[in-house]
Design a protein around this motif. Structure first.
Motif, mmCIF file in Angstrom:
data_model
loop_
_atom_site.group_PDB
_atom_site.id
_atom_site.type_symbol
_atom_site.label_atom_id
_atom_site.label_comp_id
_atom_site.label_asym_id
_atom_site.label_seq_id
_atom_site.Cartn_x
_atom_site.Cartn_y
_atom_site.Cartn_z
ATOM 1 N N PRO A 128 0.832 -1.212 0.000
ATOM 2 C CA PRO A 128 0.000 0.000 0.000
ATOM 3 C C PRO A 128 0.867 1.263 0.000
ATOM 4 N N ALA A 129 1.973 1.238 0.740
ATOM 5 C CA ALA A 129 2.846 2.417 0.783
ATOM 6 C C ALA A 129 3.307 2.799 -0.617
ATOM 7 N N LEU A 130 3.589 1.779 -1.443
ATOM 8 C CA LEU A 130 4.070 2.056 -2.795
ATOM 9 C C LEU A 130 2.958 2.566 -3.701
ATOM 10 N N LEU A 131 1.723 2.126 -3.434
ATOM 11 C CA LEU A 131 0.627 2.464 -4.333
ATOM 12 C C LEU A 131 -0.112 3.738 -3.932
ATOM 13 N N LEU A 132 -0.084 4.076 -2.657
ATOM 14 C CA LEU A 132 -0.796 5.277 -2.217
ATOM 15 C C LEU A 132 0.021 6.515 -2.595
ATOM 16 N N PRO A 133 -0.660 7.657 -2.774
ATOM 17 C CA PRO A 133 0.046 8.845 -3.270
ATOM 18 C C PRO A 133 1.077 9.421 -2.299
ATOM 19 N N GLY A 134 0.799 9.421 -1.010
ATOM 20 C CA GLY A 134 1.671 10.133 -0.068
ATOM 21 C C GLY A 134 2.689 9.235 0.621
ATOM 22 N N ILE A 135 3.014 9.622 1.863
ATOM 23 C CA ILE A 135 4.036 8.930 2.642
ATOM 24 C C ILE A 135 3.388 7.920 3.592
ATOM 25 N N THR A 136 4.058 6.812 3.807
ATOM 26 C CA THR A 136 3.614 5.874 4.829
ATOM 27 C C THR A 136 4.571 5.945 6.004
ATOM 28 N N LEU A 137 3.998 6.126 7.204
ATOM 29 C CA LEU A 137 4.812 6.106 8.421
ATOM 30 C C LEU A 137 4.700 4.728 9.047
ATOM 31 N N VAL A 138 5.835 4.124 9.332
ATOM 32 C CA VAL A 138 5.821 2.828 9.997
ATOM 33 C C VAL A 138 6.359 3.034 11.406
ATOM 34 N N ILE A 139 5.507 2.797 12.389
ATOM 35 C CA ILE A 139 5.937 2.961 13.772
ATOM 36 C C ILE A 139 6.425 1.606 14.272
ATOM 37 N N SER A 140 7.669 1.580 14.702
ATOM 38 C CA SER A 140 8.284 0.307 15.047
ATOM 39 C C SER A 140 9.091 0.477 16.330
ATOM 40 N N PRO A 141 9.048 -0.507 17.224
ATOM 41 C CA PRO A 141 9.671 -0.313 18.531
ATOM 42 C C PRO A 141 11.176 -0.472 18.520
ATOM 43 N N LEU A 142 11.716 -1.074 17.490
ATOM 44 C CA LEU A 142 13.119 -1.415 17.588
ATOM 45 C C LEU A 142 14.064 -0.584 16.758
#
Ligand code: ADP
Ligand code: ZN
Length: 606
Positions: free
Chosen positions: A50-64
């Motif tokens: 989805p990040a690649l197909l959606l127009p804007g930025i994808t934020l991935v929140i990750s603990p490590l």
């Protein structure tokens, strides 16, 4: 671009795995999603596409924090513009990354939960076009989960502060109902699409051993898998130190990892493992969350973990590439007592009142009992695990240790009586070895030294082998008819029920191995071993991969996974077109490395 095209172009895969497509569709349609999938199932693809197909930025929140770099490296290798924002960057680097992000240079940005509140980041997202927020390891928001992270609680406020609320995807491998409810509620998911895929990992082999000597058992396991990489989990830091030293002393390239080490050593050791310089990682459970090294061939638990969730998550770090891998647990009754001690004496979690703390302790003890049940069952181990996660399974998988062997019940009342009497008679001063030798009537030095020949029980079980006597002693330890004293040289002590056994010799049933079941039929095809020529080619492709990885300063599996190289060795593609049919060869990697690998194959056939 369609999602199928993205899968092929960037990741080099032809088809989605179970559950991936539905989650991707939900997120693309703007709906929140909660995906519960076991480790290795392929959760990241569910938000990366989805990040690649959606127009804007994808934020991935990750603990490590420590692993974001590798995740981003892997994405960049596939041609996906990605970056991370966390405390490992200097302030300058951080500002630079933010600038680039503002210029719209990245499609995916990994961010630590603590960063969400910083001023710079807030002002950046206010102006940015955020299309999707993916919350990785979403169980960290729940204090019922094993890895509670208070900063996760700030995520919903952050999401609603965005100018347009994007869809939120939550991902975890923890499936218990408490945690699931917490994720939905605390993250404020709106009518989420829920996906829970099957928890079975078909390529994993499960086994529980109860060795008299864990070190020897471990050494045998490691030596039996030369050149393969594995993780050995221990419960305590001290055990990590000792086991790692033990392996190193025997010439095995092992590294250690636990929270008590300096950050620099942790980083270095982890890197040695990722880059295949250390073949075995000996670690506490502090190691591994988010590790996506896909060619881990075995995971050994040197101690029994505290619950089934932890076990399956840690064991699941084996064989992420889908190739056969083993998960072996070395169990001892002492592990149970240690586990109980840690729960009852452990510090209560912050901010809990006494009643809540007591409830948590009760629940933890219950979980420990379930874990012990797994170690002691003689039925299908896979079924045992999957039932725990609420999945119904047939009672025969054909690929775990218990399914591959036959067990029988033997009555050991008389023998138990003899063992207990021997221990009582010799004043509860001796360990398992001396007691077994005495009962078997052995003439060893220590038997002579302690004048065991004079005891009434000397030779009382001379019809049994010492191994059989040790097995019965272990059974009595499990039943808590006997216990072991703590310390370096544990001696056998009598438990509460011992007196009854000594006096009355009640019937006791022990399950024991009958014989190897001949040629068990596997219920499903697991990838076969490579044939001669293929194995050799595979070796050469691996060597080429190592050279490329070294030159670029990235872990080898980021270039191509073992699975991809295996497939290459079997298919032996001679053209770029044929190479593109190999799983894991996407556009970016084909153009970057395709020629080198084709040449190597060409060269091989000379
Ligand atoms: P998880 O985060 O669920 O533990 P990952 O996202 O790390 O799992 O994926 C595990 C492995 O499976 C990775 O090597 C990934 O490239 C691979 N993978 C993911 N999706 C597919 C697919 N559709 N086909 C083949 N391999 C896949
Ligand atoms: Zn089985």
């Amino acid at each position: 671009m369609t999602k199928e095209e993205a899968l092929k172009t960037y990741f080099g895969y032809d088809a989605f795995r179970g559950g991936q497509e539905a989650v991707i569709d939900a997120l693309l349609s703007g709906r929140d999603a909660l995906a519960i999938m076991p480790t290795g199932a392929g959760k990241s693809v569910c938000y990366q596409i989805p990040a690649l197909l959606l127009p804007g930025i994808t934020l991935v929140i990750s603990p490590l924090v420590s692993l974001m770099r590798d995740q981003v490296t892997a994405l960049v290798q596939m041609g996906v513009p990605a970056a991370f924002l966390n405390s490992s960057l200097t302030f300058r680097q951080y500002l630079l990354a933010l600038d680039r992000a503002r210029e719209g240079r990245y499609k995916i940005i990994y961010v630590a939960p603590e960063r969400l509140e910083t001023e710079g980041f807030r002002s950046f997202v206010q102006a940015a076009d955020v299309s999707l927020v993916a919350v990785d390891e979403a169980h960290c928001i729940s204090q019922w989960g094993q890895d509670f992270r208070p900063s996760y609680l700030n995520i919903p406020a952050f999401v609603s502060s965005l100018p347009h609320r994007p869809p939120v995807g939550a991902f975890t491998a923890t499936a218990t109902p408490d945690v699931k409810e917490d994720i939905e509620n605390l993250l404020n998911l709106r009518d989420p699409f829920r996906m829970a895929t099957g928890f079975d990992r078909e390529n994993l082999y499960f086994e529980v051993r109860q060795p008299g000597d864990k070190r020897a058992a471990l050494l045998e396991l490691v030596r039996g898998r030369p050149g393969k990489c594995g993780i050995v989990y221990c419960t305590t830091r001290k055990a990590v130190e000792e086991v790692c030293q033990f392996l190193q002393d025997r010439g095995i390239p092992a590294a250690r990892y636990h929270a008590g080490l300096e950050a620099e050593e942790r980083r270095q050791n982890q890197e040695d493992f990722l880059y295949d310089r250390a073949q075995v990682m000996v670690a506490t459970n502090a190691f591994g969350m988010g590790i996506d090294k896909s060619d881990v061939r075995y995971v050994v638990h040197y101690n029994m973990p505290k619950d089934m969730e932890s076990y399956y998550q840690e064991a699941g770090r084996a064989g992420r590439d889908g190739l056969p891998a083993s998960c072996v647990l070395l169990y001892s009754g002492q592990d149970v007592r240690t586990g109980e001690y840690l729960i009852t004496h452990g510090e209560a979690r912050e901010g809990l009142d006494e009643a809540a703390a007591e409830r948590l302790r009760e629940r933890d003890l219950q979980r420990l009992r379930q874990m012990t049940g797994y170690c002691r069952t003689r039925h299908c181990l896979r079924q045992h695990i999957l039932r725990y996660f609420g999945q119904d399974e047939p009672d025969y998988c054909g690929t775990c240790y218990n399914c591959l062997h036959n067990f029988k019940e033997v009555e050991v009342g008389r023998e138990a009586q003899a063992i207990v009497r021997c221990i009582a008679e010799t004043g509860q001063h001796f360990g398992v070895g001396v007691i077994a030798e005495t009962l078997c009537g052995a003439g060893t030095d220590r038997v002579r030294k302690y004048r065991m020949e004079r005891q009434a029980s000397y030779g009382a079980l001379e019809d049994l082998t010492q191994k059989a006597v040790r097995e019965r002693i272990r059974f009595l330890l499990d039943e808590e008819i006997l216990t072991l004293s703590p310390g370096q040289y544990p001696v056998l002590l009598l438990g509460e029920r011992a007196e009854d056994v000594a006096r009355n010799g009640p019937a006791l049933y022990m399950r024991t191995l009958e014989e190897d079941r001949p040629a068990a039929v596997s219920r499903r095809p697991v990838p076969t071993e490579l044939e001669g020529g293929q194995a050799e080619l595979f070796g050469r492709l691996r060597a080429l991969r190592a050279r490329i990885a070294r030159r670029q300063g990235v872990p080898a599996y980021v270039v191509f996974s073992d699975k991809t190289l295996r497939e290459m060795a079997v298919l032996q593609p001679r053209t770029m077109e044929a190479l593109r049919t190999v799983g894991g060869v996407g556009d970016a990697k084909a153009s970057r490395y395709g020629r080198a690998f084709l040449e190597e194959i060409e060269d091989f056939f000379g």
